[in-house]
Design a protein around this motif. Structure first.
Motif, PDB file in Angstrom:
ATOM      1  N   CYS A 255      -0.685   3.751  -4.895  1.00 37.00           N
ATOM      2  CA  CYS A 255       0.565   4.506  -4.730  1.00 37.00           C
ATOM      3  C   CYS A 255       0.288   5.982  -4.509  1.00 37.00           C
ATOM      4  CB  CYS A 255       1.456   4.321  -5.956  1.00 37.00           C
ATOM      5  SG  CYS A 255       2.223   2.691  -6.065  1.00 37.00           S
ATOM      6  N   GLN A 256      -0.643   6.542  -5.258  1.00 40.94           N
ATOM      7  CA  GLN A 256      -0.931   7.973  -5.140  1.00 40.94           C
ATOM      8  C   GLN A 256      -1.480   8.308  -3.758  1.00 40.94           C
ATOM      9  OE1 GLN A 256      -0.106  10.331  -7.565  1.00 40.94           O
ATOM     10  NE2 GLN A 256      -0.395  11.589  -5.733  1.00 40.94           N
ATOM     11  N   GLN A 257      -2.284   7.413  -3.194  1.00 39.07           N
ATOM     12  CA  GLN A 257      -2.797   7.639  -1.846  1.00 39.07           C
ATOM     13  C   GLN A 257      -1.663   7.704  -0.834  1.00 39.07           C
ATOM     14  OE1 GLN A 257      -5.636   4.531  -1.116  1.00 39.07           O
ATOM     15  NE2 GLN A 257      -7.265   5.493  -2.318  1.00 39.07           N
ATOM     16  N   GLN A 258      -0.672   6.841  -1.018  1.00 32.20           N
ATOM     17  CA  GLN A 258       0.473   6.853  -0.113  1.00 32.20           C
ATOM     18  C   GLN A 258       1.309   8.109  -0.300  1.00 32.20           C
ATOM     19  OE1 GLN A 258       2.417   2.839   0.524  1.00 32.20           O
ATOM     20  NE2 GLN A 258       1.119   2.302  -1.225  1.00 32.20           N
ATOM     21  N   TYR A 259       1.455   8.567  -1.547  1.00 32.07           N
ATOM     22  CA  TYR A 259       2.166   9.828  -1.789  1.00 32.07           C
ATOM     23  C   TYR A 259       1.425  10.982  -1.115  1.00 32.07           C
ATOM     24  CZ  TYR A 259       4.461   7.230  -5.622  1.00 32.07           C
ATOM     25  OH  TYR A 259       5.142   6.307  -6.380  1.00 32.07           O
ATOM     26  N   ASP A 260       0.089  10.969  -1.270  1.00 31.73           N
ATOM     27  CA  ASP A 260      -0.724  12.044  -0.685  1.00 31.73           C
ATOM     28  C   ASP A 260      -0.653  12.047   0.832  1.00 31.73           C
ATOM     29  OD1 ASP A 260      -1.438  12.729  -3.245  1.00 31.73           O
ATOM     30  OD2 ASP A 260      -3.403  11.736  -3.184  1.00 31.73           O
ATOM     31  N   ALA A 261      -0.319  10.876   1.407  1.00 34.84           N
ATOM     32  CA  ALA A 261      -0.164  10.782   2.863  1.00 34.84           C
ATOM     33  C   ALA A 261       1.244  11.174   3.297  1.00 34.84           C
ATOM     34  CB  ALA A 261      -0.485   9.364   3.328  1.00 34.84           C
ATOM     35  N   ASP A 262       1.966  11.824   2.389  1.00 31.68           N
ATOM     36  CA  ASP A 262       3.297  12.383   2.662  1.00 31.68           C
ATOM     37  C   ASP A 262       4.400  11.346   2.760  1.00 31.68           C
ATOM     38  OD1 ASP A 262       4.743  14.756   2.819  1.00 31.68           O
ATOM     39  OD2 ASP A 262       4.863  14.671   5.012  1.00 31.68           O
ATOM     40  N   GLN A 263       4.220  10.183   2.121  1.00 32.30           N
ATOM     41  CA  GLN A 263       5.303   9.223   2.027  1.00 32.30           C
ATOM     42  C   GLN A 263       6.107   9.500   0.746  1.00 32.30           C
ATOM     43  OE1 GLN A 263       4.767   5.044   3.185  1.00 32.30           O
ATOM     44  NE2 GLN A 263       2.578   5.485   3.405  1.00 32.30           N
ATOM     45  N   SER A 264       7.415   9.332   0.847  1.00 31.62           N
ATOM     46  CA  SER A 264       8.276   9.568  -0.314  1.00 31.62           C
ATOM     47  C   SER A 264       8.226   8.366  -1.267  1.00 31.62           C
ATOM     48  CB  SER A 264       9.718   9.789   0.129  1.00 31.62           C
ATOM     49  OG  SER A 264      10.263   8.598   0.639  1.00 31.62           O
ATOM     50  N   VAL A 265       8.722   8.572  -2.481  1.00 39.37           N
ATOM     51  CA  VAL A 265       8.798   7.481  -3.450  1.00 39.37           C
ATOM     52  C   VAL A 265       9.642   6.331  -2.896  1.00 39.37           C
ATOM     53  CG1 VAL A 265       9.652   6.829  -5.744  1.00 39.37           C
ATOM     54  CG2 VAL A 265       8.459   9.012  -5.427  1.00 39.37           C
ATOM     55  N   ALA A 266      10.768   6.661  -2.254  1.00 36.77           N
ATOM     56  CA  ALA A 266      11.636   5.637  -1.700  1.00 36.77           C
ATOM     57  C   ALA A 266      10.946   4.843  -0.599  1.00 36.77           C
ATOM     58  CB  ALA A 266      12.930   6.252  -1.177  1.00 36.77           C
ATOM     59  N   GLU A 267      10.155   5.523   0.234  1.00 31.28           N
ATOM     60  CA  GLU A 267       9.451   4.842   1.314  1.00 31.28           C
ATOM     61  C   GLU A 267       8.373   3.918   0.767  1.00 31.28           C
ATOM     62  OE1 GLU A 267       9.777   8.146   4.917  1.00 31.28           O
ATOM     63  OE2 GLU A 267       8.211   8.357   3.373  1.00 31.28           O
ATOM     64  N   VAL A 268       7.620   4.385  -0.213  1.00 33.18           N
ATOM     65  CA  VAL A 268       6.533   3.587  -0.777  1.00 33.18           C
ATOM     66  C   VAL A 268       7.061   2.340  -1.460  1.00 33.18           C
ATOM     67  CG1 VAL A 268       4.691   3.539  -2.511  1.00 33.18           C
ATOM     68  CG2 VAL A 268       4.973   5.544  -1.032  1.00 33.18           C
ATOM     69  N   HIS A 269       8.199   2.474  -2.138  1.00 34.67           N
ATOM     70  CA  HIS A 269       8.717   1.365  -2.946  1.00 34.67           C
ATOM     71  C   HIS A 269       9.905   0.649  -2.295  1.00 34.67           C
ATOM     72  CE1 HIS A 269       5.984   2.481  -6.160  1.00 34.67           C
ATOM     73  NE2 HIS A 269       6.340   3.745  -5.948  1.00 34.67           N
ATOM     74  N   SER A 270      10.176   0.985  -1.021  1.00 36.98           N
ATOM     75  CA  SER A 270      11.146   0.245  -0.199  1.00 36.98           C
ATOM     76  C   SER A 270      12.545   0.162  -0.806  1.00 36.98           C
ATOM     77  CB  SER A 270      10.606  -1.175   0.068  1.00 36.98           C
ATOM     78  OG  SER A 270       9.345  -1.108   0.707  1.00 36.98           O
ATOM     79  N   TYR A 271      13.101   1.316  -1.141  1.00 34.65           N
ATOM     80  CA  TYR A 271      14.514   1.305  -1.557  1.00 34.65           C
ATOM     81  C   TYR A 271      15.260   2.470  -0.931  1.00 34.65           C
ATOM     82  CZ  TYR A 271      13.250   4.838  -5.134  1.00 34.65           C
ATOM     83  OH  TYR A 271      12.802   5.962  -5.796  1.00 34.65           O
TER      84      TYR A 271
END
Length: 271
Positions: A255-271
């Protein structure tokens, strides 16, 4: 009391690489009223599903317009009078324990009427996916009984003491829409859609990290019975146990890698 040989009542079907098990109940003779043999068989099937690695179990009926109905009174009367029953009957308590077991998430796919002990099985499940035509009734008062396995205690926690009081003291049925409004139902679907909706939910749950699911279910169950301060302490204790596991560390790093790649919490967790 010895067990009388009877035909099978529960059909078991696994999917999603064995992570999801669907248990379908049918007793046409008794219109899905639960005799002792049937509830014993259900408890055995629930235990087998867990021991074989299922992470989610779904309960559904294969006999319209019934889901799981109340205890078959002939067995109850026979037990009180010391006569032979269709089964042992300890399945009532074993089934409840299995539905509450932290290793498995339980979903009631309610596609028909649920009453008495059958309704109490629904209250014991973690999720209730309910078709609009379904009705729920704690009919015990009408046959001179009290509820015995959650019709007061669990139900009052789900829908509140006022609504539960109305159900158990009058024996009147509540429809699925009212149960949804009271918070006793998680999903309200059209007729014929309960099982498909439950399967979809089950697939989502089966893919969650099992250690996290088990820890959260353990915390939720304890929170029902503990004072807030003790429940909070147990929640923190469980968090610390789960957080140091390999699966939790892997999930956090991903998850942290995806956050570091500038994805939001909503995008990472699909809501």
């Amino acid at each position: 009391m010895r067990r009388v040989k009877v035909s099978d009542f529960i059909h078991c079907q696994s999917s999603d690489n064995g992570l999801v098990t669907v248990l379908s109940f049918r007793d046409e003779k008794r219109k899905n009223q639960l005799c002792w043999a049937a509830i014993d068989e259900l408890a055995d099937a629930l235990q087998a599903a867990r021991e074989q690695g299922s992470r989610v179990v779904i309960l559904v009926s294969d006999l319209s317009p019934h889901w799981f109905e109340h205890a078959w009174l002939e067995d109850l009367i026979a037990g009180v009078e010391g006569r032979e029953c269709t089964g042992v009957g300890d399945g009532w308590f074993r089934a409840l324990a299995e539905l509450s077991h932290e290793a498995v998430v339980s979903i009631a796919a309610i596609n028909g009427d649920a009453s008495g002990g059958g309704a109490e099985l629904a209250w014991a499940c973690d999720f209730r996916v309910t078709e609009r035509q379904a009705r729920f009734a704690q009919i015990e008062v009408n046959v001179g009984l009290t509820t015995g396995i959650g019709g007061c205690s669990r139900l009052s926690r789900l829908i509140g003491i006022s609504a539960a009081t109305e159900m158990v003291l009058t024996g009147a049925a509540f429809d699925a829409v009212r149960l949804m409004e009271l918070g006793g139902v998680n999903r309200l679907v059209k007729k014929g859609e309960a099982l498909s909706c439950a399967r979809q939910l089950a697939r989502q749950l089966a893919l969650k990290p099992p250690g996290a699911l088990q820890g959260l279910k353990r915390v939720l169950r304890r929170a029902e019975n503990l004072p807030l301060e003790q429940a909070m302490a147990f929640e923190q204790e469980t968090f610390q146990q789960v957080a140091v596991s390999e699966s939790a560390l892997a999930a956090m790093k991903d998850c942290q890698q995806q956050y570091d790649a500038d994805q939001s919490v909503a995008e990472v967790h699909s809501y």
